[in-house]
Motif scaffolding. Structure first.
Motif, PDB file in Angstrom:
ATOM      1  N   GLU A 111      37.661  32.482  38.042  1.00  0.00           N
ATOM      2  CA  GLU A 111      36.822  32.423  39.281  1.00  0.00           C
ATOM      3  C   GLU A 111      35.967  31.267  39.379  1.00  0.00           C
ATOM      4  OE1 GLU A 111      33.657  35.146  42.075  1.00  0.00           O
ATOM      5  OE2 GLU A 111      34.484  35.861  40.327  1.00  0.00           O
ATOM      6  N   GLN A 145      43.219  34.537  41.580  1.00  0.00           N
ATOM      7  CA  GLN A 145      42.582  33.305  41.341  1.00  0.00           C
ATOM      8  C   GLN A 145      43.723  32.063  41.720  1.00  0.00           C
ATOM      9  OE1 GLN A 145      39.364  32.884  41.524  1.00  0.00           O
ATOM     10  NE2 GLN A 145      38.971  35.185  41.509  1.00  0.00           N
ATOM     11  N   ARG A 148      43.799  32.054  45.297  1.00  0.00           N
ATOM     12  CA  ARG A 148      42.508  31.383  45.706  1.00  0.00           C
ATOM     13  C   ARG A 148      42.924  29.725  45.736  1.00  0.00           C
ATOM     14  NH1 ARG A 148      37.474  31.550  43.035  1.00  0.00           N
ATOM     15  NH2 ARG A 148      35.740  30.960  44.472  1.00  0.00           N
TER      16      ARG A 148
END
Length: 393
Positions: A111, A145, A148
């Motif tokens: 993250e 992630q 993302r």
């Protein structure tokens, strides 16, 4: 000076004392802040605070200490990132290198690595997009992630983002939920491959039924008519478990598609369906305001070929919807001496749970009836003596 060096005081108090000393123009305060920021016996938050305060009194040295904190792998990630944020706030020329280093550091959480690359991209450094592309393609990174990172690329119209999302949506090594998330993100950014990927997931027999339904639902919510068609197909598929077929029909109903209630009505009346699923379909139909739900429950509660436990379940569900026929069926079942004692007690308990006074009366009678069997009498007596326990909804 004594307070700033007292090991018995909390770290925060020692930093506060050093700041006060520095604000008085005492060089020892600045030296103490420098030492505190470098002291790994201090908590990470206070080390970052000391370094940040140090930039007020010795700007160059403070920035050097902040740079050092960003690369100290023993320090918690949040404080390393915090140090990079301070450098950015100070517009330090080394800030971009700090973010690049954090994004590339495998010891950092995924993250934080994605966030570092995103920040670098926002600062206009081309390394940011390159790092995001690398993270989106990194197999060892959690799928969420990777998605993302790819989405951040899509926001900046970088074609590598779309390719990464397409790969994730098709990736056999990625769990179903994240494949759906990747495909949905791709579709929301206007890439037709996203809709195609969602359709492929919805028809993939190797995928869990819940994920197939979710993929079809997302496709429909994105305005693609194939989504609703797939939901109807899943609801009617005998290859799926009954509960999942009901879920698919419910999704169609929630979207306002008329085929949803029609399918629920079909499932509620399907004799090949297990009774529990038929009852659930009927209840959902009623919740949708369709009168066929009540009719289906009454049919189930009244059907002589259905086992008494299921008839009791249907009758109680009918009663809870305010239809008096549910209580009537329960009364008949509980009063019928030709039925099993345990089923008669269960019917009387259901009647009592509906608040019908006949339920309590029948339970009292059954508790004293030697003909229904010892276990059934015990259940009836327990219901009479502990009414609150057995009136739970």
């Amino acid at each position: 000076m004594h307070l700033a060096t007292d090991p018995n005081l909390p770290d925060s108090n020692r930093v506060t004392a050093a700041v006060a000393l520095a604000e008085c123009g005492d060089g020892r305060g600045t030296a103490l802040l420098d030492a505190q920021a470098a002291d790994d016996r201090f908590g990470g938050g206070q080390r970052l605070r000391a370094a940040t305060e140090l930039t007020r009194f010795a700007p160059s040295r403070g920035r050097d200490v902040l740079c050092a904190l960003t690369v100290e792998q023993r320090l918690e990630d949040v404080y390393r990132v915090g140090a990079a944020n301070e450098l950015t706030r100070l517009r330090d020329p080394w800030a971009r290198d700090a973010w690049a280093g954090l994004a590339a550091d495998a010891t950092l959480t995924a993250e934080h690595r994605v966030e570092a690359a995103r920040t670098l991209q926002g600062l206009g450094d081309p390394r940011g997009a390159d790092l995001l592309a690398g993270l989106a393609a990194l197999d060892g990174l959690p799928a969420a992630q990777r998605i993302r990172a790819a989405s951040f690329l899509m926001e900046s119209a970088d074609p590598r983002g779309a390719d990464a999302l397409n790969t994730l949506a098709a990736g056999p090594g990625i769990d179903g939920a994240h494949r759906i998330e990747a495909a949905a993100a791709l579709a929301r950014f206007g890439d037709p491959r996203g809709g195609d990927a969602l359709r492929a997931l919805a028809i993939a027999s190797t995928l869990a039924a819940g994920h197939r339904i979710a993929a079809a639902r997302v496709l429909a919510e994105l305005g693609d008519p194939r989504g609703a068609d797939l939901l109807e197909s899943l609801a009617r598929s005998r290859q799926l478990e009954n509960s999942h077929r009901v879920d698919a029909a419910l999704a169609l109903t929630d979207m306002g598609d008329a085929r949803g209630p029609d399918t629920l009505a079909t499932l509620a009346s399907d004799p090949a369906f297990d009774v529990g699923s038929r009852i659930r379909a009927a209840q959902l139909l009623d919740e949708a305001g369709d009168p066929r739900g009540i009719a289906a429950l009454h049919a189930l509660a009244s059907a002589p070929r259905i086992a008494d436990p299921q008839r009791i379940q249907a009758a109680e569900a009918l009663g809870r919807l305010g239809d008096s026929r549910g209580a009537n069926v329960l009364f008949v079942l509980a009063s019928d001496t030709g039925r099993k004692g345990g089923d008669r007690v269960d019917a009387a308990k259901a009647l009592d749970r509906l608040g019908n006074p006949s339920g309590k009366q029948l339970l009292t009678e059954l508790a004293a009836d030697d003909r229904i069997g010892r276990l059934a009498r015990f259940k009836a007596r327990e219901a009479v003596s502990n009414p609150l326990r057995f009136r739970r909804k």
